[in-house]
Scaffold this motif. Structure first.
Motif, PDB file in Angstrom:
ATOM      1  N   ILE A 159       0.852  -1.191   0.000  1.00  0.00           N
ATOM      2  CA  ILE A 159       0.000   0.000   0.000  1.00  0.00           C
ATOM      3  C   ILE A 159       0.893   1.248   0.000  1.00  0.00           C
ATOM      4  O   ILE A 159       1.321   1.711   1.066  1.00  0.00           O
ATOM      5  CB  ILE A 159      -0.933   0.018   1.230  1.00  0.00           C
ATOM      6  CG1 ILE A 159      -1.803  -1.243   1.252  1.00  0.00           C
ATOM      7  CG2 ILE A 159      -1.803   1.277   1.227  1.00  0.00           C
ATOM      8  CD1 ILE A 159      -2.593  -1.423   2.540  1.00  0.00           C
ATOM      9  N   PRO A 160       1.229   1.768  -1.166  1.00  0.00           N
ATOM     10  CA  PRO A 160       2.024   2.996  -1.197  1.00  0.00           C
ATOM     11  C   PRO A 160       1.171   4.189  -0.761  1.00  0.00           C
ATOM     12  O   PRO A 160       0.015   4.312  -1.171  1.00  0.00           O
ATOM     13  CB  PRO A 160       2.434   3.116  -2.666  1.00  0.00           C
ATOM     14  CG  PRO A 160       1.391   2.356  -3.430  1.00  0.00           C
ATOM     15  CD  PRO A 160       0.920   1.258  -2.512  1.00  0.00           C
ATOM     16  N   LEU A 161       1.720   5.032   0.077  1.00  0.00           N
ATOM     17  CA  LEU A 161       1.014   6.243   0.492  1.00  0.00           C
ATOM     18  C   LEU A 161       1.436   7.393  -0.408  1.00  0.00           C
ATOM     19  O   LEU A 161       2.601   7.796  -0.407  1.00  0.00           O
ATOM     20  CB  LEU A 161       1.303   6.558   1.967  1.00  0.00           C
ATOM     21  CG  LEU A 161       0.809   5.527   2.981  1.00  0.00           C
ATOM     22  CD1 LEU A 161       1.066   6.014   4.406  1.00  0.00           C
ATOM     23  CD2 LEU A 161      -0.667   5.213   2.781  1.00  0.00           C
ATOM     24  N   TYR A 162       0.479   7.907  -1.147  1.00  0.00           N
ATOM     25  CA  TYR A 162       0.764   9.007  -2.069  1.00  0.00           C
ATOM     26  C   TYR A 162       1.169  10.263  -1.310  1.00  0.00           C
ATOM     27  O   TYR A 162       2.066  11.007  -1.742  1.00  0.00           O
ATOM     28  CB  TYR A 162      -0.478   9.282  -2.930  1.00  0.00           C
ATOM     29  CG  TYR A 162      -0.295  10.426  -3.897  1.00  0.00           C
ATOM     30  CD1 TYR A 162       0.291  10.205  -5.146  1.00  0.00           C
ATOM     31  CD2 TYR A 162      -0.701  11.726  -3.578  1.00  0.00           C
ATOM     32  CE1 TYR A 162       0.475  11.252  -6.039  1.00  0.00           C
ATOM     33  CE2 TYR A 162      -0.516  12.767  -4.470  1.00  0.00           C
ATOM     34  CZ  TYR A 162       0.072  12.531  -5.701  1.00  0.00           C
ATOM     35  OH  TYR A 162       0.259  13.566  -6.579  1.00  0.00           O
ATOM     36  N   ALA A 163       0.505  10.507  -0.179  1.00  0.00           N
ATOM     37  CA  ALA A 163       0.772  11.714   0.603  1.00  0.00           C
ATOM     38  C   ALA A 163       0.471  11.451   2.056  1.00  0.00           C
ATOM     39  O   ALA A 163      -0.229  10.488   2.414  1.00  0.00           O
ATOM     40  CB  ALA A 163      -0.059  12.893   0.088  1.00  0.00           C
ATOM     41  N   ILE A 164       0.996  12.331   2.893  1.00  0.00           N
ATOM     42  CA  ILE A 164       0.721  12.271   4.324  1.00  0.00           C
ATOM     43  C   ILE A 164       0.499  13.687   4.824  1.00  0.00           C
ATOM     44  O   ILE A 164       1.176  14.623   4.373  1.00  0.00           O
ATOM     45  CB  ILE A 164       1.884  11.590   5.078  1.00  0.00           C
ATOM     46  CG1 ILE A 164       1.551  11.398   6.565  1.00  0.00           C
ATOM     47  CG2 ILE A 164       3.192  12.345   4.894  1.00  0.00           C
ATOM     48  CD1 ILE A 164       2.582  10.569   7.317  1.00  0.00           C
ATOM     49  N   THR A 165      -0.495  13.872   5.685  1.00  0.00           N
ATOM     50  CA  THR A 165      -0.605  15.135   6.415  1.00  0.00           C
ATOM     51  C   THR A 165       0.051  14.909   7.775  1.00  0.00           C
ATOM     52  O   THR A 165       0.079  13.794   8.294  1.00  0.00           O
ATOM     53  CB  THR A 165      -2.060  15.603   6.568  1.00  0.00           C
ATOM     54  OG1 THR A 165      -2.755  14.753   7.490  1.00  0.00           O
ATOM     55  CG2 THR A 165      -2.781  15.609   5.224  1.00  0.00           C
TER      56      THR A 165
END
Length: 466
Positions: A217-223
Motif C-alpha cells: 500500500i504505497p502512500l501518495y501523501a501524508i498530512t
C-alpha cells in the motif's frame, strides 16, 4: 468502445442526474427512502449551432486550463472498516465495487486512511507505539501497525487496490504516541518540546509509510497532524505552525534518506485559519522546500481562501481533505472547491450503522454515504449524497484539468467544467432552486440546451471539439 472514440456520436452529449432528498435528516440512519434520481443516465442530448435563446448560459473555454485533478473519494477510517467486517464476503465485495469501480460504481479514486485511531473508531484509542506511562522509545523499537492488520484495515485497503490499482491513498495521524506528548495521553496535549521529540515523530511517520508500503500500500501523501489547532477528548494534538514547520523539515529529511516519494501536505484544518497557519511555514525556505501541498477542512471559513493561498504559493497543490455535506447545497460547495483550486476532495466517514455507530466523536454524526442495518448487517442503503458525490467522481479522471467556465448563479444553475486526459469534456451543473431550470452550454461554436429538475445535479460528458 467509448463514446469519445466513436466519431459518429461526436455531437451527442451523455447526461446523468442525481437529486437530493431530505438532506442531513437523521431519519436516513433508520431506514432507506426512495430517491428520484440516483446517477440515472438520461437520453443523450444533441449539440447544435448556437442561437439567441434567452436562457442562462454556461460558457466554456476548454483551452483555458487550471489545476490538475488528483482525485475524489472518501475515508477508510476504522468505524467504516468495523461495519464492513460484520458483512458477508459477498456484500463487502458489492460495496467495494460500488465505491471504486467507475463503470458499476462511483469510481472513488482517492482514499484517506488514519495512522492510528481517530474519533471514528469502535476500538480503544491506539497509536503504533503505545507504551506504559513513563516509558519512552526514541529508537521506535516497539513500533508496529499490527493492530491495523488485525482490525482488517490493511486487508480492506489491499482489496480496494486490487479492484482499482490506480487508486491513491493518503494518510493522516490524529495524535503522536502518548509518550511524546506533554500530557502523556493520546487525547489533547501537545508534542513535547525539543528536537528529539520532533525527530522521533518524523521517524514514526516515516516508519508508518514504510510499514504500509511493505503491505503493498504505497502512500501518495501524508498530512502531519489532523486539525493541529484542535485539542479535544479524542485523539488530537495541538501543534503550532512553527512546530509543524520543524516536523515537515524533519520528515522530509527522513523521506529523502530512505528514498520515499510520499508527498507532505501541511495544515489539514479549516479555511478560517489557513493564512495564519501556512504562511510561516511556506515563507520559510526549508519549510517551503519540504511541502508539496496544503490540506484544508471546511468547518469554518470559505473556499476562497484556497484561491488566495494558491496565488501566494503557486507551486503547491491544494487539497480538500475532509468534509461531508448534504444535498444540492453541498454539490454547489463541491463546485466551489474546484473553482477555488482544489485538486482533490474527500468525504469523511463512509458508513455508520442504523444505531449511528460505532464512533467516539463528541457529537451525533449526520447521515453517511452508506448506512448499514445494525439488525441485519448485510443490509445497507445509500443516501442521496452517495450519488451526488458520484456526479463528480464517476466522470472526472485522474489527471483531468479544470477548464474555464462562468460560475452561473444560485438562482438558476452553477457549474464547474473539466477536460479529461482521454479528451472528454465534463460539466457538472447544480440546480439549487425549487423549480426546473433550462439553460444552455456554449463551447467552441456549439451549444447544448438542457433542462434540470429542481434540487438536482447533472453531469454532461462529450468528446472534445478538437
Amino acid at each position: 468502445m467509448s463514446l469519445f472514440l466513436n466519431k459518429q456520436m461526436k455531437d451527442e452529449v451523455e447526461v446523468w442526474w442525481s437529486s437530493e432528498k431530505n438532506p442531513r435528516d437523521r431519519a436516513w440512519f433508520y431506514s432507506p427512502s426512495p430517491i428520484s434520481y440516483e446517477l440515472e443516465q438520461r437520453e443523450n442530448l444533441l449539440a447544435t449551432a448556437p442561437d439567441v435563446t434567452p436562457i442562462p448560459t454556461i460558457a466554456i473555454f476548454p483551452k483555458i486550463t487550471y489545476q490538475e485533478i488528483l482525485g475524489i473519494g472518501t475515508s477508510l477510517e476504522e468505524s467504516t472498516i468495523y461495519n464492513l467486517a460484520k458483512m458477508s464476503h459477498e456484500k463487502r465485495e458489492e460495496i467495494y465495487t460500488q465505491l471504486v469501480d467507475r463503470d458499476s460504481g462511483v469510481g472513488f479514486n482517492l482514499m484517506r486512511i488514519t495512522l492510528g485511531t481517530s474519533d471514528f473508531t469502535a476500538q480503544p484509542f491506539y497509536t503504533y507505539n503505545d507504551l506504559e506511562v513513563g516509558e519512552s522509545d526514541f529508537d521506535l523499537e516497539r513500533f508496529s501497525i499490527q493492530k491495523d492488520i488485525d482490525l482488517g484495515i490493511v486487508q480492506t485497503v489491499q482489496r480496494l487496490l486490487e479492484i482499482s490499482p490506480d487508486m491513491k491513498i493518503f494518510a493522516s495521524p490524529w495524535s503522536p504516541p502518548a509518550w511524546m506528548k506533554t500530557n502523556e495521553d493520546i487525547r489533547r496535549g501537545q508534542l513535547k518540546e525539543g528536537k528529539q521529540y520532533t525527530d522521533a515523530l518524523a521517524k514514526y511517520l516515516r516508519k508508518a509509510i514504510q510499514a504500509y508500503q511493505e503491505q503493498g500500500i504505497p502512500l501518495y501523501a501524508i498530512t502531519l497532524q489532523n486539525e493541529p489547532l484542535l485539542e479535544i477528548d479524542y485523539p488530537s494534538c495541538y501543534m503550532s505552525p512553527e512546530r509543524h514547520n520543524e516536523l515537515a523539515i524533519a520528515l522530509k529529511k527522513e523521506l529523502v534518506l530512505h528514498s520515499l516519494d510520499t508527498q507532505i501536505w501541511i495544515f489539514d484544518h479549516n479555511f478560517s485559519d489557513g493564512w495564519m497557519y501556512v504562511s510561516p511555514i511556506l515563507n520559510d525556505k526549508e519549510g517551503n522546500a519540504a511541502t508539496d501541498g496544503i490540506a484544508f477542512h471546511d468547518y469554518e471559513g470559505e473556499p476562497s481562501v484556497m484561491r488566495e493561498v494558491k496565488s501566494a504559493y503557486p507551486n503547491k497543490t491544494i487539497h480538500m481533505t475532509e468534509r461531508s455535506l448534504w444535498g444540492v447545497e453541498a454539490a454547489d460547495r463541491f463546485v466551489q472547491y474546484f473553482r477555488n483550486w482544489a485538486s482533490s476532495y474527500n468525504a469523511w466517514v463512509t458508513m455508520l450503522d442504523s444505531t449511528i455507530g460505532k464512533h467516539q466523536w463528541v457529537g451525533i454524526p449526520d447521515p453517511t454515504l452508506i448506512v448499514q442495518n445494525a439488525a441485519s448487517t448485510d443490509e445497507h442503503w445509500k443516501t442521496p449524497e452517495f450519488y451526488l458525490t458520484g456526479q463528480l467522481s464517476k466522470f472526472i479522471q485522474y489527471g483531468a484539468r479544470r477548464v474555464e467556465s462562468n460560475y452561473g448563479s444560485i438562482d438558476t444553475v452553477t457549474n464547474v467544467a473539466f477536460l479529461n486526459p482521454d479528451g472528454s469534456l465534463v460539466v457538472v451543473v447544480v440546480n439549487q432552486t425549487d423549480n426546473e431550470q433550462q439553460f444552455r452550454i456554449l463551447i467552441e461554436g456549439q451549444q447544448i440546451i438542457a433542462d434540470l429538475p429542481a434540487k438536482s445535479v447533472a453531469t454532461y460528458r462529450w468528446s472534445s471539439v478538437n
